[in-house]
Design a protein around this motif. Structure first.
Motif, PDB file in Angstrom:
ATOM      1  N   VAL A  59      70.092  13.138 111.831  1.00  0.00           N
ATOM      2  CA  VAL A  59      69.084  13.829 111.027  1.00  0.00           C
ATOM      3  C   VAL A  59      68.388  14.877 111.893  1.00  0.00           C
ATOM      4  O   VAL A  59      67.722  14.547 112.879  1.00  0.00           O
ATOM      5  N   LEU A  60      68.543  16.135 111.531  1.00  0.00           N
ATOM      6  CA  LEU A  60      67.895  17.221 112.260  1.00  0.00           C
ATOM      7  C   LEU A  60      66.595  17.649 111.587  1.00  0.00           C
ATOM      8  O   LEU A  60      65.650  18.046 112.253  1.00  0.00           O
ATOM      9  N   ARG A  61      66.556  17.566 110.268  1.00  0.00           N
ATOM     10  CA  ARG A  61      65.336  17.903 109.548  1.00  0.00           C
ATOM     11  C   ARG A  61      65.306  17.126 108.235  1.00  0.00           C
ATOM     12  O   ARG A  61      66.353  16.805 107.666  1.00  0.00           O
ATOM     13  N   VAL A  62      64.105  16.820 107.795  1.00  0.00           N
ATOM     14  CA  VAL A  62      63.910  16.023 106.594  1.00  0.00           C
ATOM     15  C   VAL A  62      62.923  16.740 105.687  1.00  0.00           C
ATOM     16  O   VAL A  62      61.843  17.142 106.137  1.00  0.00           O
ATOM     17  N   GLY A  63      63.308  16.905 104.442  1.00  0.00           N
ATOM     18  CA  GLY A  63      62.387  17.446 103.445  1.00  0.00           C
ATOM     19  C   GLY A  63      61.865  16.325 102.577  1.00  0.00           C
ATOM     20  O   GLY A  63      62.629  15.730 101.811  1.00  0.00           O
ATOM     21  N   ASN A  64      60.585  15.993 102.700  1.00  0.00           N
ATOM     22  CA  ASN A  64      59.991  14.886 101.948  1.00  0.00           C
ATOM     23  C   ASN A  64      59.181  15.457 100.784  1.00  0.00           C
ATOM     24  O   ASN A  64      58.218  16.202 100.987  1.00  0.00           O
ATOM     25  N   GLN A  65      59.567  15.070  99.572  1.00  0.00           N
ATOM     26  CA  GLN A  65      58.897  15.568  98.375  1.00  0.00           C
ATOM     27  C   GLN A  65      57.863  14.589  97.845  1.00  0.00           C
ATOM     28  O   GLN A  65      57.369  14.752  96.732  1.00  0.00           O
ATOM     29  N   SER A  66      57.495  13.591  98.648  1.00  0.00           N
ATOM     30  CA  SER A  66      56.608  12.531  98.172  1.00  0.00           C
ATOM     31  C   SER A  66      55.331  12.397  98.989  1.00  0.00           C
ATOM     32  O   SER A  66      54.614  11.414  98.839  1.00  0.00           O
ATOM     33  N   GLN A  67      55.052  13.325  99.866  1.00  0.00           N
ATOM     34  CA  GLN A  67      53.880  13.211 100.730  1.00  0.00           C
ATOM     35  C   GLN A  67      52.824  14.235 100.326  1.00  0.00           C
ATOM     36  O   GLN A  67      53.131  15.394 100.072  1.00  0.00           O
ATOM     37  N   GLY A  68      51.597  13.787 100.288  1.00  0.00           N
ATOM     38  CA  GLY A  68      50.479  14.694 100.027  1.00  0.00           C
ATOM     39  C   GLY A  68      50.375  15.087  98.573  1.00  0.00           C
ATOM     40  O   GLY A  68      49.704  14.429  97.785  1.00  0.00           O
ATOM     41  N   PHE A  69      51.058  16.152  98.197  1.00  0.00           N
ATOM     42  CA  PHE A  69      51.006  16.646  96.826  1.00  0.00           C
ATOM     43  C   PHE A  69      52.291  17.401  96.529  1.00  0.00           C
ATOM     44  O   PHE A  69      53.097  17.696  97.419  1.00  0.00           O
ATOM     45  N   ALA A  70      52.481  17.708  95.265  1.00  0.00           N
ATOM     46  CA  ALA A  70      53.621  18.507  94.817  1.00  0.00           C
ATOM     47  C   ALA A  70      53.104  19.652  93.958  1.00  0.00           C
ATOM     48  O   ALA A  70      52.002  19.586  93.408  1.00  0.00           O
ATOM     49  N   THR A  71      53.887  20.687  93.859  1.00  0.00           N
ATOM     50  CA  THR A  71      53.488  21.871  93.099  1.00  0.00           C
ATOM     51  C   THR A  71      54.484  22.130  91.980  1.00  0.00           C
ATOM     52  O   THR A  71      55.691  22.174  92.211  1.00  0.00           O
ATOM     53  N   VAL A  72      53.943  22.283  90.769  1.00  0.00           N
ATOM     54  CA  VAL A  72      54.753  22.647  89.609  1.00  0.00           C
ATOM     55  C   VAL A  72      54.652  24.158  89.418  1.00  0.00           C
ATOM     56  O   VAL A  72      53.546  24.703  89.338  1.00  0.00           O
ATOM     57  N   VAL A  73      55.778  24.821  89.354  1.00  0.00           N
ATOM     58  CA  VAL A  73      55.826  26.276  89.162  1.00  0.00           C
ATOM     59  C   VAL A  73      56.587  26.561  87.873  1.00  0.00           C
ATOM     60  O   VAL A  73      57.743  26.155  87.726  1.00  0.00           O
ATOM     61  N   ILE A  74      55.926  27.246  86.942  1.00  0.00           N
ATOM     62  CA  ILE A  74      56.528  27.598  85.658  1.00  0.00           C
ATOM     63  C   ILE A  74      56.626  29.117  85.574  1.00  0.00           C
ATOM     64  O   ILE A  74      55.606  29.818  85.657  1.00  0.00           O
ATOM     65  N   ASP A  75      57.836  29.618  85.410  1.00  0.00           N
ATOM     66  CA  ASP A  75      58.077  31.047  85.199  1.00  0.00           C
ATOM     67  C   ASP A  75      58.459  31.264  83.737  1.00  0.00           C
ATOM     68  O   ASP A  75      59.446  30.690  83.247  1.00  0.00           O
ATOM     69  N   LEU A  76      57.684  32.097  83.037  1.00  0.00           N
ATOM     70  CA  LEU A  76      57.910  32.350  81.614  1.00  0.00           C
ATOM     71  C   LEU A  76      58.352  33.799  81.409  1.00  0.00           C
ATOM     72  O   LEU A  76      57.560  34.726  81.582  1.00  0.00           O
ATOM     73  N   PRO A  77      59.607  34.005  81.032  1.00  0.00           N
ATOM     74  CA  PRO A  77      60.050  35.375  80.725  1.00  0.00           C
ATOM     75  C   PRO A  77      59.715  35.727  79.274  1.00  0.00           C
ATOM     76  O   PRO A  77      59.962  34.942  78.350  1.00  0.00           O
ATOM     77  N   ILE A  78      59.145  36.907  79.049  1.00  0.00           N
ATOM     78  CA  ILE A  78      58.805  37.377  77.703  1.00  0.00           C
ATOM     79  C   ILE A  78      59.323  38.797  77.546  1.00  0.00           C
ATOM     80  O   ILE A  78      59.670  39.468  78.528  1.00  0.00           O
TER      81      ILE A  78
END
Length: 332
Positions: free
Chosen positions: A196-215
């Motif tokens: 393991v050289l690097r680990v991406g943890n999606q469960s620590q601290g907080f998460a961000t929801v990003v919504i892109d709306l095309p109109i």
């Protein structure tokens, strides 16, 4: 002859009292003391590994940093206790093995010293064997060392969603040599800690929801932006979602634009592992509101499409199709 032998036996025993009595007694004492000290230390480690009252972390983990401390999601799902228990159990197992190894090595050295064996060749031979094993098993040693540091630093634990670059999923077990995780398709992956050289943890601290709306480009950006933000704000105020959002949703504005469409971006900070569920529900609600406001997605511009037909030079002029208008000029 027999009388002289009987008379010499006590003298022989007297002359070898050290070998017959003192050395065995000292060896027994060394072994007993080693076992007692090992048992006492292992007992202390076991007590330190046991979880505290309520939801407190085990005593062995209190000096170390815990990245998911005060996480309402982990506490509500029970993953926090499981994570702490496995982390403490692994660290306790390593400490017990280390103590056992050290105690037995010291006891062996003391016993050999009592037997009058020169330890210099033994130490030299042990060093050579240690070097040979080090070269042969360096990958295993690397796995164990990396696993130990991962445990101490709490890089990830049971229930975390992590990305190992080549494998990603939910952690099911963390060991000193390898980590087991299950991906979204149900496949179980075993990853060696030393690789393991690097680990991406999606469960620590907080998460961000990003919504892109095309109109559509002709739609009023202000109306669409206000409706989008209003949907997210009203969703945050609901009891079901109040504990999920960690702050007010934020409208970031126009993310990109072109001749045919405008993309509006909205972001929201939520608790770990809630970003996917929240994003799906947000998209559904935004879609409903946009349909009510008759704000549609950009459609492809049919007039801008260019149809190119390839013509065989040996086949003569092209044959007119139904959508091709031909004009014939007749001169009299």
């Amino acid at each position: 002859m027999s009388s002289s032998s009987d008379l010499s036996l006590p003298q022989y025993v007297h002359d070898h009292t050290h070998a017959f009595f003192e050395v065995p007694i000292k060896i027994v004492v060394i072994v007993v003391v080693t076992l007692v000290v090992r048992a006492v230390i292992n007992r202390i480690i076991t007590k330190a590994v046991e979880p505290g009252h309520g939801n407190r972390a085990p005593r062995i983990l209190q000096p170390f940093r815990e990245r998911v401390q005060n996480s309402a999601f982990f506490e509500s799902t029970g993953l926090l206790s499981e994570r702490r228990a496995q982390r403490a159990k692994t660290i306790g197992s390593v400490l017990k093995s280390f103590v056992t190894f050290i105690m037995f090595v010291v006891a062996l050295m003391l016993i050999l010293s009592e037997l009058g064996i020169d330890l210099a060749p033994f130490i030299a031979g042990t060093s050579i064997v240690g070097v040979a094993l080090g070269f042969g098993a360096q990958s295993i040693v690397k796995d164990f060392l990396n696993g130990m540091f991962m445990m101490l630093e709490d890089q990830y634990g049971v229930g975390d969603v992590i990305d190992f670059e080549l494998a990603s999923g939910t952690v099911e077990a963390v060991g000193l040599r390898s980590t087991r995780l299950r991906d979204i398709n149900g496949t179980v992956w075993y990853v060696r800690n030393g690789e393991v050289l690097r680990v991406g943890n999606q469960s620590q601290g907080f998460a961000t929801v990003v919504i892109d709306l095309p109109i559509d480009a002709w739609v009023d950006v202000g109306v669409a932006s206000e409706a989008m933000l209003d949907v997210a704000t009203r969703m945050r105020e609901e009891d079901e979602w109040k504990h999920v959002f960690m702050r007010e949703p934020e409208l970031l504005g126009v993310q990109s634009l072109s001749r045919y469409e405008t993309v509006i971006r909205l972001s929201a900070r939520v608790r770990p592992l809630e970003q996917w569920r929240t994003a799906r529900e947000l998209r559904r609600r935004i879609k409903v509101v946009m349909d009510e406001l008759e704000i549609g997605h950009p459609a492809p511009d049919v007039n801008s499409e260019v149809h190119v037909s390839q013509i065989d030079p040996d086949s003569g002029p092209p044959v007119p199709t139904d959508d091709t208008t031909t004009t014939t000029s007749v001169t009299k």
